[in-house]
Enzyme design. Structure first.
Site, PDB file in Angstrom:
ATOM      1  N   LYS A   1       0.837  -1.212   0.000  1.00  0.00           N
ATOM      2  CA  LYS A   1       0.000   0.000   0.000  1.00  0.00           C
ATOM      3  C   LYS A   1       0.867   1.256   0.000  1.00  0.00           C
ATOM      4  O   LYS A   1       2.053   1.250   0.358  1.00  0.00           O
ATOM      5  CB  LYS A   1      -0.945   0.007   1.199  1.00  0.00           C
ATOM      6  CG  LYS A   1      -0.276  -0.108   2.579  1.00  0.00           C
ATOM      7  CD  LYS A   1       0.231   1.189   3.151  1.00  0.00           C
ATOM      8  CE  LYS A   1       0.900   1.023   4.505  1.00  0.00           C
ATOM      9  NZ  LYS A   1       1.582   2.246   4.991  1.00  0.00           N
TER      10      LYS A   1
ATOM     11  N   MET B   1       5.481   0.209   3.205  1.00  0.00           N
ATOM     12  CA  MET B   1       4.429  -0.179   2.265  1.00  0.00           C
ATOM     13  C   MET B   1       3.565  -1.329   2.788  1.00  0.00           C
ATOM     14  O   MET B   1       2.759  -1.882   2.047  1.00  0.00           O
ATOM     15  CB  MET B   1       5.037  -0.568   0.914  1.00  0.00           C
ATOM     16  CG  MET B   1       5.638   0.602   0.156  1.00  0.00           C
ATOM     17  SD  MET B   1       6.115   0.134  -1.536  1.00  0.00           S
ATOM     18  CE  MET B   1       4.499  -0.160  -2.278  1.00  0.00           C
ATOM     19  N   GLY B   2       3.734  -1.691   4.044  1.00  0.00           N
ATOM     20  CA  GLY B   2       2.847  -2.673   4.651  1.00  0.00           C
ATOM     21  C   GLY B   2       3.046  -4.091   4.178  1.00  0.00           C
ATOM     22  O   GLY B   2       2.087  -4.875   4.153  1.00  0.00           O
TER      23      GLY B   2
ATOM     24  N   SER C   1       2.126  -6.605   6.882  1.00  0.00           N
ATOM     25  CA  SER C   1       0.673  -6.624   7.050  1.00  0.00           C
ATOM     26  C   SER C   1      -0.001  -7.375   5.913  1.00  0.00           C
ATOM     27  O   SER C   1      -0.988  -8.089   6.118  1.00  0.00           O
ATOM     28  CB  SER C   1       0.142  -5.182   7.120  1.00  0.00           C
ATOM     29  OG  SER C   1       0.646  -4.515   8.266  1.00  0.00           O
ATOM     30  N   ALA C   2       0.532  -7.225   4.692  1.00  0.00           N
ATOM     31  CA  ALA C   2      -0.007  -7.977   3.555  1.00  0.00           C
ATOM     32  C   ALA C   2       0.186  -9.475   3.763  1.00  0.00           C
ATOM     33  O   ALA C   2      -0.700 -10.277   3.444  1.00  0.00           O
ATOM     34  CB  ALA C   2       0.662  -7.518   2.263  1.00  0.00           C
TER      35      ALA C   2
ATOM     36  N   ASP D   1      -2.409  -1.829   9.797  1.00  0.00           N
ATOM     37  CA  ASP D   1      -2.460  -1.944   8.340  1.00  0.00           C
ATOM     38  C   ASP D   1      -3.056  -3.259   7.851  1.00  0.00           C
ATOM     39  O   ASP D   1      -3.374  -3.389   6.668  1.00  0.00           O
ATOM     40  CB  ASP D   1      -1.056  -1.793   7.745  1.00  0.00           C
ATOM     41  CG  ASP D   1      -0.534  -0.364   7.806  1.00  0.00           C
ATOM     42  OD1 ASP D   1      -1.356   0.549   8.017  1.00  0.00           O
ATOM     43  OD2 ASP D   1       0.686  -0.167   7.650  1.00  0.00           O
TER      44      ASP D   1
END
Length: 310
Positions: A17, A108-109, A112-113, A145
């Site tokens: 993200k 950019m996470g 979390s991804a 996130d």
């Protein structure tokens, strides 16, 4: 629950993200900050394969440096898998194979991804059928996130960033991502440094004395699908702290802004930089220019869907 897994192996892809807008409020008594963020999921993905096993384990590889990614219970994806099993009463385990393409500790996470992908993968692998709302609830326990990584698209996040409202974004937005060859930046460290900067430099970068909110101009630009208007409103309150900790990023940021980008900003807590382009062709030209200067530049676009089974 002891039912057998409904699939032998499940593949889920989840996007990184960009924070198009990130306003940070004052630090709270619990040490956290209220924020207001406009998230956009972009076409740089993490791939996670889940396979039934007797215990919980993980393997990590990728096109980015993964040497700093933990392969134990500090890993968000592994914690996500355990939470799904706990919630569903599943007695078995899982092996997660993660192939990373999102920069590690890059704002950019990516972690979390991975966690969002693990939630979806384990739910599908075990046939637990927890549903979107329950997966989102579990995601909020893993980090601010992670819920957005499940949702994807474009969304407004408030509170800790995990109270999400989908935002209408018309058309496509093209970005050039410049990854860093140096050390990553710890998100807690960047927040702490921002607090120090604000204390030292108030009122120059003091937080707003109100509940953080996304600039209405951001929402209007997204609805219009107009990158030129969006460029006038992008903002990241963490940028001052990130650039203070990594002063080498300034030259790259200036180069991108002078080479045709509509706007440039630090992505999240950094050190990845994001440059908004007017469209696919200007983005390609910018990518070539930045790559020619020795930078690692990637062309991505958004919005794209959140974690999905392939």
């Amino acid at each position: 629950m002891t039912r057998a897994a409904v699939a032998d192996r499940v593949h889920v892809r989840a996007p990184g993200k960009i924070n198009l807008f990130f306003e940070v409020g004052d630090v709270q008594e619990d040490g956290y900050h209220d924020v207001a963020s406009a998230y956009q999921a972009v076409s740089l993905y993490e791939d996670v394969w889940a396979e039934s096993a007797d215990d919980f384990s993980i393997s990590i590889s990728g096109t980015v440096d993964v040497s700093g990614v933990p392969a134990d219970d500090r890993n968000l994806a592994l914690r996500a898998a355990r939470l799904v099993a706990q919630r569903a009463g599943y007695k078995g385990g899982v092996h997660l194979e993660i192939v990373k393409h999102v920069p590690v500790a890059g704002g950019m996470g990516g972690g979390s991804a991975d966690a969002a992908a693990a939630l979806v993968a384990c739910d599908a692998l075990w046939g637990t059928e927890l549903g979107t709302a329950e997966l989102h609830r579990i995601a909020t326990r893993l980090g601010a996130d992670v819920p957005f990584s499940l949702l994807g698209g474009t969304a407004i996040g408030t509170g800790r960033g995990d109270q999400l409202s989908p935002a209408l974004a018309k058309g496509r937005f093209d970005w050039i991502i410049v990854t860093s060859d140096g050390d990553g930046l710890s998100t807690p460290d960047v927040y702490r440094h921002l607090d120090r900067l604000r204390a030292d430099r108030a009122p120059d970068i003091a937080p707003p004395r109100r509940v953080p909110a996304v600039d209405p101009g951001v929402l209007q630009a997204l609805r219009a699908g107009d990158p030129s208007v969006l460029a006038e409103h992008v903002r990241n309150d963490l940028q001052a702290a990130a650039l203070s900790l990594r002063g080498d990023l300034r030259a790259a940021l200036e180069l991108g802004e002078q080479s045709g980008a509509l706007a440039g900003l630090v992505s999240g807590s950094g050190p990845t930089l994001a440059f908004l382009a007017a469209g696919p062709e200007p983005a390609l030209e910018l990518q070539v220019t930045l790559a020619a200067s020795g930078l690692t530049a990637l062309h991505v676009h958004g919005p794209v869907p959140g974690a999905r089974t392939l």
